[in-house]
Design an enzyme around this catalytic site. Sequence first.
Site, PDB file in Angstrom:
ATOM      1  N   LEU A   1       1.098  -1.165   0.041  1.00 41.75           N
ATOM      2  CA  LEU A   1       0.119  -0.062   0.019  1.00 41.75           C
ATOM      3  C   LEU A   1       1.005   1.338   0.024  1.00 41.75           C
ATOM      4  CD1 LEU A   1      -2.793  -0.856   2.548  1.00 41.75           C
ATOM      5  CD2 LEU A   1      -2.891  -0.770   0.207  1.00 41.75           C
ATOM      6  N   ASP A   2       0.482   2.320  -0.597  1.00 49.21           N
ATOM      7  CA  ASP A   2       1.290   3.602  -0.719  1.00 49.21           C
ATOM      8  C   ASP A   2       1.436   3.911   0.783  1.00 49.21           C
ATOM      9  OD1 ASP A   2       1.426   3.320  -3.228  1.00 49.21           O
ATOM     10  OD2 ASP A   2      -0.292   4.651  -3.801  1.00 49.21           O
ATOM     11  N   ARG A   3       2.611   4.772   0.927  1.00 45.83           N
ATOM     12  CA  ARG A   3       2.831   5.283   2.431  1.00 45.83           C
ATOM     13  C   ARG A   3       1.695   6.098   3.031  1.00 45.83           C
ATOM     14  NH1 ARG A   3       8.389   8.894   3.652  1.00 45.83           N
ATOM     15  NH2 ARG A   3       8.059   9.080   5.813  1.00 45.83           N
ATOM     16  N   ASP A   4       1.046   6.827   2.190  1.00 43.49           N
ATOM     17  CA  ASP A   4       0.035   7.690   2.784  1.00 43.49           C
ATOM     18  C   ASP A   4      -1.347   6.968   2.978  1.00 43.49           C
ATOM     19  OD1 ASP A   4       1.706  10.116   3.037  1.00 43.49           O
ATOM     20  OD2 ASP A   4       1.358  10.762   1.260  1.00 43.49           O
ATOM     21  N   THR A   5      -1.300   5.770   2.301  1.00 45.55           N
ATOM     22  CA  THR A   5      -2.687   4.970   2.414  1.00 45.55           C
ATOM     23  C   THR A   5      -2.727   4.037   3.476  1.00 45.55           C
ATOM     24  OG1 THR A   5      -2.750   5.034   0.036  1.00 45.55           O
ATOM     25  CG2 THR A   5      -4.116   3.518   0.978  1.00 45.55           C
TER      26      THR A   5
END
Length: 226
Positions: free
Chosen positions: A143-147
Amino acid sequence: MSEKNDLQVTYVTINEDHLGQRIDNFLITHLKGVPKSAIYKLLRKGEVRVNKKRIKPVYKLQLDDVLRIAPIRIAEREEFVPSKLDKVTRLENDILFEDKYLIVINKPSGMAVHGGSGLSYGLIEALRALRPEERNLELVHRLDRDTSGCLLIAKRRSVLTALHEQLREKTMEKNYWALVEGQWDSKTKNVTEGLRKNTLKSGERVVRVDNTEGKPSHTRFKVLER
């Protein structure tokens, strides 16, 4: 997996834990601290051989394969994450499910799934610090860092392989929830854009819209609440 050294050359014999794993992914985990670029260079130059033969990065390991790894002239650094660090210990509260095969964790927003790109550690390294007895913890997906959201962590190689097959065959369903500022257009229910994967020099993978060379994609949206 057994390992022995002979004049700084390393020999590794593959067991069931790494059966079917790609050689490049195995080396990235096995040679901790060695940059990915150096690992792929070793493979290109034939300095890593399987059963005395040159192999490509996509080669999948077989039971009892013998790997010969040439001396690595790059200083390896010990993977160390303080297990008592507040940010690490708080991850215990984010674990939604755990058994002997799998961990399901609610990844916090702002935490990368793994170290790199200037980060000393990510979620997978933190979990390895929290579960030192689990020697085969691997990310099933990213998952993306900000997700934030559910992230699957396999405890066994066989589980990792089975879940990767489900993702590849699209028999696993993934749902994403998003908060949108303003009023979502009720007519916008489907978005089709070409997506192209790019790998940065740091090794981080990013996906960008590219309708010329990207792969077709189809995202369905449904408003749950206003």
